[in-house]
Scaffold this active site. Structure first.
Site, PDB file in Angstrom:
ATOM      1  N   TRP A   1      40.370  34.046  30.579  1.00 44.71           N
ATOM      2  CA  TRP A   1      39.169  33.723  29.793  1.00 44.71           C
ATOM      3  C   TRP A   1      39.136  34.390  28.430  1.00 44.71           C
ATOM      4  O   TRP A   1      38.087  34.387  27.776  1.00 44.71           O
ATOM      5  CB  TRP A   1      37.913  34.019  30.597  1.00 44.71           C
ATOM      6  CG  TRP A   1      37.837  35.325  31.314  1.00 44.71           C
ATOM      7  CD1 TRP A   1      38.295  35.595  32.579  1.00 44.71           C
ATOM      8  CD2 TRP A   1      37.272  36.546  30.827  1.00 44.71           C
ATOM      9  NE1 TRP A   1      38.045  36.905  32.897  1.00 44.71           N
ATOM     10  CE2 TRP A   1      37.415  37.503  31.852  1.00 44.71           C
ATOM     11  CE3 TRP A   1      36.646  36.922  29.643  1.00 44.71           C
ATOM     12  CZ2 TRP A   1      36.966  38.816  31.720  1.00 44.71           C
ATOM     13  CZ3 TRP A   1      36.197  38.222  29.511  1.00 44.71           C
ATOM     14  CH2 TRP A   1      36.351  39.151  30.532  1.00 44.71           C
TER      15      TRP A   1
ATOM     16  N   ASP B   1      39.809  43.500  35.159  1.00 38.94           N
ATOM     17  CA  ASP B   1      40.499  42.400  34.463  1.00 38.94           C
ATOM     18  C   ASP B   1      41.392  42.961  33.347  1.00 38.94           C
ATOM     19  O   ASP B   1      41.054  43.957  32.704  1.00 38.94           O
ATOM     20  CB  ASP B   1      39.500  41.484  33.750  1.00 38.94           C
ATOM     21  CG  ASP B   1      38.469  40.881  34.649  1.00 38.94           C
ATOM     22  OD1 ASP B   1      38.520  39.674  34.863  1.00 38.94           O
ATOM     23  OD2 ASP B   1      37.583  41.632  35.118  1.00 38.94           O
TER      24      ASP B   1
ATOM     25  N   SER C   1      37.877  30.072  33.269  1.00 38.50           N
ATOM     26  CA  SER C   1      36.926  31.121  33.621  1.00 38.50           C
ATOM     27  C   SER C   1      36.439  30.852  35.047  1.00 38.50           C
ATOM     28  O   SER C   1      36.464  29.721  35.509  1.00 38.50           O
ATOM     29  CB  SER C   1      35.727  31.118  32.673  1.00 38.50           C
ATOM     30  OG  SER C   1      36.130  31.366  31.349  1.00 38.50           O
TER      31      SER C   1
ATOM     32  N   ASP D   1      37.596  45.681  39.790  1.00 39.38           N
ATOM     33  CA  ASP D   1      37.257  44.604  38.843  1.00 39.38           C
ATOM     34  C   ASP D   1      37.839  44.874  37.458  1.00 39.38           C
ATOM     35  O   ASP D   1      37.196  44.616  36.441  1.00 39.38           O
ATOM     36  CB  ASP D   1      35.738  44.407  38.770  1.00 39.38           C
ATOM     37  CG  ASP D   1      35.345  43.119  38.039  1.00 39.38           C
ATOM     38  OD1 ASP D   1      36.228  42.266  37.832  1.00 39.38           O
ATOM     39  OD2 ASP D   1      34.173  42.985  37.659  1.00 39.38           O
TER      40      ASP D   1
ATOM     41  N   GLY E   1      36.492  33.837  37.593  1.00 44.54           N
ATOM     42  CA  GLY E   1      37.163  34.795  38.485  1.00 44.54           C
ATOM     43  C   GLY E   1      36.268  35.422  39.527  1.00 44.54           C
ATOM     44  O   GLY E   1      36.761  35.927  40.529  1.00 44.54           O
ATOM     45  N   GLU E   2      34.962  35.392  39.319  1.00 46.62           N
ATOM     46  CA  GLU E   2      34.042  35.995  40.302  1.00 46.62           C
ATOM     47  C   GLU E   2      33.672  34.993  41.397  1.00 46.62           C
ATOM     48  O   GLU E   2      32.852  35.294  42.261  1.00 46.62           O
ATOM     49  CB  GLU E   2      32.789  36.500  39.599  1.00 46.62           C
ATOM     50  CG  GLU E   2      32.875  37.946  39.143  1.00 46.62           C
ATOM     51  CD  GLU E   2      34.060  38.238  38.254  1.00 46.62           C
ATOM     52  OE1 GLU E   2      34.198  37.572  37.204  1.00 46.62           O
ATOM     53  OE2 GLU E   2      34.875  39.106  38.608  1.00 46.62           O
TER      54      GLU E   2
END
Lengths: 154, 563
Positions: free
Chosen positions: B256, B319, B203, B317, B205-206
């Site tokens: 994630w 995902d 986790s 964004d 990704g931001e």
């Protein structure tokens, strides 16, 4: 208005933010002293924290560890009231009851870089000032790092 | 002054409770062979999706359309919290509980795992991992579940460790570091046991990390392989990144959400996250593989066999981490279904990644268009610095990570749908480790939202029915052989729908919104439905209109009355 670190300490004192029941009702969190754990040759660490009389603060409040691992912590209550300590460790929180003028120990095992909460969870000790931090420095193991060149940090 | 009173040695907080400290040894024989056949023991829920194919379907039918109106709480478990922890206002109870022969294993926020008597709610043992409260988290203090097997319980932690616990007492067996917290990595995924390995993804990704999927030896914690989802220069896919830049080093593509698995092909189907920065494509020209993709990974080697990218060069964004549900067509063709954040539903041939069908499953799509043959045309996206752009679906997507389910009885897939738009304004920024790397200011709509459960025929693309709700659907569905579909709502209602018609047959108000995955099981012939509740996580992303809704962290378990 700009403020340097040294000026901030003075300003907290002048404003009455680093004591109980002067400007605010309690003491501002995060204003206590900073201490460093001592490291034994085998990598285990030791530190002592104390609750001074009528200050409702841990001294030191911020304990700095050079790395993750085992910390032998001595806790002393010099206050004339009863408190406790709830502490982080792998597996569970630890708790120790600290009556007036008492002394005990805790063995903590913490995993790695970052800041870990500890505090006294009786009444509103946490809000009045008995909230501390254990700060672990260092890096994660090389095998856990991303495969990329070193990157800029703030 | 007299000597100090001896306060002794600190003790475990759990020792000052009714927690027993031990659980029956029921997981020692839970191994690859049993998980392969998990559908043949429907009284248990042995793995994250129930079965490797991700169908989230139970053959239990004691609770059915005729009697579901009598469903009542059997017990409730309250998680609670002590002291300051990360995401103090954003924690959420997101897990899918696992159940093995009457023992439930479930993780909560803040590194907690419990073994619970699945018939009474008695807490058998508790484990608490001390993650730092200053760890970088985009989306709150959450964890989506554990894996059980080989006598152990496996958990990912917020500081990116993989730990294994003794399933009989919660004592730690191993603790390995899988990611770099100083780079903004964390761990929220439910691990997956395959063969003698534990599979977990990253986790973060931001925060501009480089996403990866990893396999560890289930007994020792030794790493078997790592598969990066962003290729280095010279590797296949690297041509989709700027040749002379640093973009690949911060490219995102995190993993994630738990992959599904096809044992015949020995392939993991891993959904990957957004590229970084999320909304500023100018610093990462190209398609940006393998972000926003399903990546078929050889479970033995970690090598990528094929991929399909749902949103090339993502600027919204979007995902694609959410599940890739495996099912077979009547003609035997082996298929994979995926409802993407971008609002389109994809059906692929899972042997080679070939597109079989793509169609919209949400009402409002303005970001772009995908034609039936898979051609992607972006239309509205943050482009000029400082210029706001509104688009649907918003960055949480037409469907978030929460899971759809498939009923072999009806042949339908039940999708939780969110109809929420957003406005993004591009704001370029330089990259710094651990600092959010979005490249835009984003405000998700506070009005004009709704949601529904869509019953979709994956063979035709037809929506057979929908159960419309005033608010977006932000929790997983569950399909059962009782002809039911269960769905939690943001207002706290746990709802049972008729799987054939969508008619609401039953509901119960749990007191806080749902953002988790319900689990079916039975013990001694009595069927239960367990659902963690607790509104939180990335609410500002998927439904900011409910930022003021009550938080919570209770696990409800329902059953029919015994008399």
């Amino acid at each position: 208005m700009t403020t340097t670190s040294n000026e901030r300490s003075e300003q907290l004192d002048e404003a009455g933010l680093a004591v109980q029941n002067r400007l605010a009702l309690g003491r501002q969190l995060g204003t206590g002293n900073i201490g460093h754990a001592e490291e034994d040759s085998d990598g285990r660490m030791r530190a002592t924290i104390r609750i001074p009389e009528d200050e409702l603060v841990w001294d030191p409040a911020i304990i700095i560890l050079p790395h993750g691992g085992e910390l032998e912590l001595t806790l002393i209550n010099d206050d004339k009231n009863t408190h406790c300590a709830v502490l982080p460790t792998i597996g569970d929180h630890l708790i120790i009851w600290l009556v007036n003028h008492s002394k005990g120990t805790a063995t903590l095992n913490l995993p790695g870089p970052g800041t870990y909460w500890y505090g006294s969870t009786t009444g509103n000790d946490e809000g009045r000032g008995l909230t501390g931090a254990i700060v672990i420095g260092g890096e994660v193991p090389a095998e856990a790092k991303l495969d990329r060149p070193a990157q800029p940090r703030p | 002054m007299t000597d100090y009173v001896d306060a002794g040695q600190a003790v475990r907080l759990t020792s000052l409770s009714a927690v027993k400290g031990s659980a029956p040894q029921v997981t020692e024989n839970v191994n690859y062979e049993r998980i392969l056949e998990a559908g043949s023991e429907p009284h248990n829920w042995l793995t994250y999706y129930g079965t490797y194919d991700g169908q989230r379907y139970s053959t239990l039918d004691q609770i059915n359309k005729e009697n579901v109106r009598r469903l009542t709480p059997a017990w409730v478990f309250q998680a609670g919290a002590t002291g300051m922890h990360s995401g103090a206002s954003t924690y959420s109870f997101e897990a899918s509980p696992l159940v093995v022969d009457g023992v439930m294993y479930v993780s909560g926020p803040e590194g907690k795992v419990w073994a619970i008597d699945a018939t009474t709610g008695e807490e058998l043992w508790r484990f608490k991992y001390p993650s730092p409260y200053d760890v970088s988290l985009c989306c709150g203090n959450v964890n989506r579940g554990v894996a059980v097997g080989h006598g152990k319980v496996y958990l990912c932690t917020l500081n990116a460790h993989l730990i294994a616990l003794d399933a009989t007492n919660g004592e730690i067996v191993f603790d390995v570091v899988n990611g770099d917290v100083r780079a903004g990595e964390s761990g929220t995924v439910a691990p997956l046991l395959v063969k003698d390995m534990v599979i977990i993804g990253s986790s973060g990704g931001e925060f501009g990390v480089r996403g990866h999927l990893d396999a560890f030896d289930a007994q020792t914690g030794e790493r078997r392989w790592r598969c990066y989802m962003i290729p280095k220069p010279g590797e296949p896919g690297s041509e989709t990144w700027p040749a002379d830049g640093e973009a690949w080093q911060r490219g995102g593509g995190n993993c994630w959400v738990t992959p599904t698995y096809d044992p015949e092909q020995e392939l993991l189907f891993q959904g990957t996250g957004n590229p970084a920065p999320d909304f500023d494509g100018g610093v990462r020209e190209g398609d940006n593989l393998y972000t926003d993709s399903v990546v078929a990974v050889d479970v033995n080697t970690g090598e990528i066999r094929w991929h399909y990218q749902f949103t090339p060069h993502d600027l919204w964004d979007y995902d694609s981490t959410m599940e890739n549900l495996l099912f077979d067509a009547p003609d035997g063709r082996k298929l994979l279904a995926h409802a993407d954040k971008n609002g389109y539903f994809f059906v692929l041939d899972r042997t080679n990644g070939e597109l079989v069908r793509v169609f919209p499953f949400v009402d409002r799509i303005t970001w772009g268009e995908i034609t039936p043959d898979g051609k992607v045309t972006p239309k509205v996206y943050p482009d000029k610095e400082g210029e706001p752009v509104h688009f649907w679906p918003g960055p949480a997507g037409g469907k978030e990570w929460t899971h759809m389910s498939y009923s072999p009885q009806t042949g339908l897939i039940y999708v939780p749908v969110q109809e929420v738009g957003a406005t993004a304004t591009r704001r370029r920024r330089e990259f710094k480790e651990s600092i959010p790397y979005w490249g835009a200011g984003v405000a998700v709509d506070l009005e004009d939202f709704y949601g529904y459960v869509a019953a979709i025929d994956p063979l035709t693309g037809e929506e057979k029915w929908r159960w419309r709700n005033e608010y977006p659907m932000c929790a997983s569905t569950l399909a059962t052989a009782g002809g039911l579909v269960f769905q939690g709502t943001p207002t706290g209602d746990f709802v049972a729908l008729d799987a054939e018609t969508g008619e609401k047959l039953w509901s119960f108000q749990c007191g806080s919104g749902h953002h988790s995955s319900p689990t079916p099981y039975s013990v001694d012939g009595r069927q239960y439905i367990a659902v963690p509740t607790g509104w939180g996580g990335w609410v500002e992303g998927f439904f900011p209109g409910f930022l003021g809704a009550n938080a919570g962290d209770a696990l409800f378990v329902f059953a029919l009355p015994e008399d």
